[in-house]
Design an enzyme around this catalytic site. Structure first.
Site, PDB file in Angstrom:
ATOM      1  N   LYS A  86      16.454 143.741  46.344  1.00  0.00           N
ATOM      2  CA  LYS A  86      15.301 144.633  46.436  1.00  0.00           C
ATOM      3  C   LYS A  86      14.063 143.937  45.867  1.00  0.00           C
ATOM      4  CE  LYS A  86      14.010 149.372  45.105  1.00  0.00           C
ATOM      5  NZ  LYS A  86      14.412 150.528  44.264  1.00  0.00           N
ATOM      6  N   SER A 161      14.765 154.396  46.874  1.00  0.00           N
ATOM      7  CA  SER A 161      13.796 153.391  47.258  1.00  0.00           C
ATOM      8  C   SER A 161      14.395 152.036  47.619  1.00  0.00           C
ATOM      9  CB  SER A 161      12.781 153.209  46.119  1.00  0.00           C
ATOM     10  OG  SER A 161      13.411 152.789  44.929  1.00  0.00           O
ATOM     11  N   SER A 185      17.738 155.695  43.397  1.00  0.00           N
ATOM     12  CA  SER A 185      17.273 154.755  44.408  1.00  0.00           C
ATOM     13  C   SER A 185      18.316 153.757  44.871  1.00  0.00           C
ATOM     14  CB  SER A 185      16.036 154.003  43.898  1.00  0.00           C
ATOM     15  OG  SER A 185      14.926 154.857  43.856  1.00  0.00           O
TER      16      SER A 185
END
Length: 494
Positions: A86, A161, A185
């Site tokens: 990420k 996310s 997330s």
């Protein structure tokens, strides 16, 4: 050499066995994933899950192949394993954008501690994945990358996310991935994309080099297709780091046996599972009913494998979750502290992004954060919120003790992955979407999501298992047993 077996269900153990037998090399594996990225992420379905791709991954794989040939041994527990990360976690050899159009081509001076640990274990960082600006949404909407598609239904969102990591790992664009979880997330996108997603007790994994959202709740973690792979990654990522004072938690957790070894002999026989029906969907809603049906079938499977299901209740659950949320009280201070320490990124504050319009229009949480206090103590309720969090923890631990519960289970979200139309038409916003992942986050408890099955129209549903702090060994062991009892994960058809 062309790899003959499917990549979308390959595990770390499979890859290592293949390296050692000569079936294929780390270079073959990296090249195969790079080809899939070109065919599935950049063109074809165009998932748009990766922001950047390494131009040194093939060279790294060749070096590892030479070392294996010379020594006959793997260099570490993640030797040659391609990992996607990420893009809120810093990497020295790839830009780190935080999902923001304002970050330019910012490159930090060093890897985040978690990334350094992965590399030391032999992992190859294949690329950086999409996320909403500074991880401020349950959805993939990003000023940097636009939207990412869910590989199970290209009209739907993969969740946020950790959007890109979920989509990429689910689609077989890398073997495993790293996400970040403040309020869910890791677990929410993992549930929408049919993955295993692990949130650990905050502090077990260093956050040094990872952008903040709510510092006491933040943690990186594995996103994988199996519990065993999540445990193997966790063994590498945990540990004390002087650069992150919260990793003093490693002292409490202790060293003990490895997480991967703790999976041996996993069984649900005699395990007591607390079923939190307060977090189940409204059965009168068609979308919620499909999730509820899938979860009920999963619970039946767990009972059939020997688990004892016990109904549990948490008093005033919704009210406690709402009051202990610190996003609009504390996030701005934590986020500003992070970016102000990185002047090369060109983002002095979160207010700068709002004032200059350099953020995605659908980030209502970011707007709410900046509308809140710059200093959390300017919120007259701040101390009460923090104290309420401790009381919330004691209450839930008490419920688990009174009922002799090993883990508590509930669906990660009350609805399946939303469509992009629903997001852009404001049917759902970050602040209104009915996710349950915030429960474990605001309790500071570890939790793992497992694929529970799919709805009647083929959408993955995640089942969350929540344990007491520092109980990751037991949580992973029970998750492995549950994984064996639940319907096998089905790869998306792309």
């Amino acid at each position: 050499m062309t790899i003959q077996r499917p990549l979308d269900e390959l595990t770390i153990a499979d890859a290592h066995a293949a390296f050692q037998s000569g079936e294929f090399t780390a270079e073959d594996l990296v090249v195969a994933y790079l080809d899939r990225i070109e065919r599935i992420d950049r063109t074809g379905p165009a998932l748009n899950s990766l922001i950047s791709v390494s131009d040194t991954a093939v060279d790294q794989a060749r070096r590892l192949d030479r070392e294996l040939a010379d020594t006959g041994k793997l260099t570490g527990p993640l030797h040659g394993i391609p990992v996607v990360v990420k893009d809120q976690i810093e990497t020295a050899d790839l830009p780190t954008t935080f999902g923001s159009i304002a970050s330019g081509e910012f490159r930090p001076d060093r890897d985040a501690t978690a990334i350094a640990k992965l590399r030391q274990a032999g992992a190859i960082i294949l690329g950086k994945t999409t996320l909403p600006d500074f991880a401020t949404s349950w959805f993939s909407t990003s000023s940097r990358s636009g939207v990412t598609k869910n590989p199970y239904d290209l009209a739907r969102d993969p969740g946020g996310s950790s959007s890109g990591t979920a989509a990429a790992v689910a689609a077989g664009l890398a073997l495993v991935g790293v996400g970040e979880d403040t309020g869910g997330s890791i677990r929410l996108p993992a549930s929408f994309c049919g993955l295993v997603g692990l949130r650990v007790t905050p502090g077990l994994i260093s956050r040094a080099g990872m952008s903040s959202l709510v510092k006491p709740q933040d943690t990186a973690g594995p996103m994988t297709r199996t519990v065993a792979d999540a445990a193997r990654m966790l063994d590498v990522m945990v540990g004390y780091d002087p650069a992150d004072e919260y990793t003093a938690a490693a002292v409490v957790a202790g060293s003990g046996s490895s997480y991967a070894q703790s999976l041996a002999g996993a069984s649900l026989a005699g395990v007591r599972i607390g079923v939190l029906r307060q977090a189940f969907p409204d059965g009168t809603d068609p979308d919620g009913a499909r999730v509820a049906e899938t979860v009920e079938a999963a619970l039946t499977s767990l009972r059939g494998a020997g688990a004892e299901l016990v109904e549990v209740t948490i008093d005033d659950l919704d009210e406690q979750v709402g009051f202990t949320s610190l996003y609009t009280t504390r996030s701005q201070a934590d986020m500003d502290e992070f970016v102000s320490a990185r002047p090369a990124a060109g983002i002095p504050s979160m207010r700068f992004l709002i004032d200059t319009g350099q953020y995605h229009e659908k980030l209502d949480l970011l707007e709410a954060i900046v509308a809140g206090p710059q200093d959390p103590q300017d919120d007259p309720e701040y101390v009460r919120r923090v104290l309420a969090q401790s009381a919330f923890q004691r209450q839930v631990l008490g419920v688990m003790a009174q009922n002799s519960i090993d883990v508590v289970v509930f669906p990660d979200a009350k609805l399946p992955a939303p469509t992009r139309h629903d997001i852009f038409a404001d049917r759902w916003t970050c602040l209104t979407y009915p996710t349950n992942t915030v429960i474990a986050s605001q309790l500071l408890f570890p939790a793992i999501t497992l694929p529970a099955g799919q709805t009647s129209d083929g959408l993955p549903v995640g089942l969350e298992l929540m344990a007491a702090p520092y109980a990751e060994h037991e949580l992973l062991r029970l998750a492995a047993a549950a994984e064996a009892a639940l319907p096998a994960r089905r790869a998306p058809v792309l």
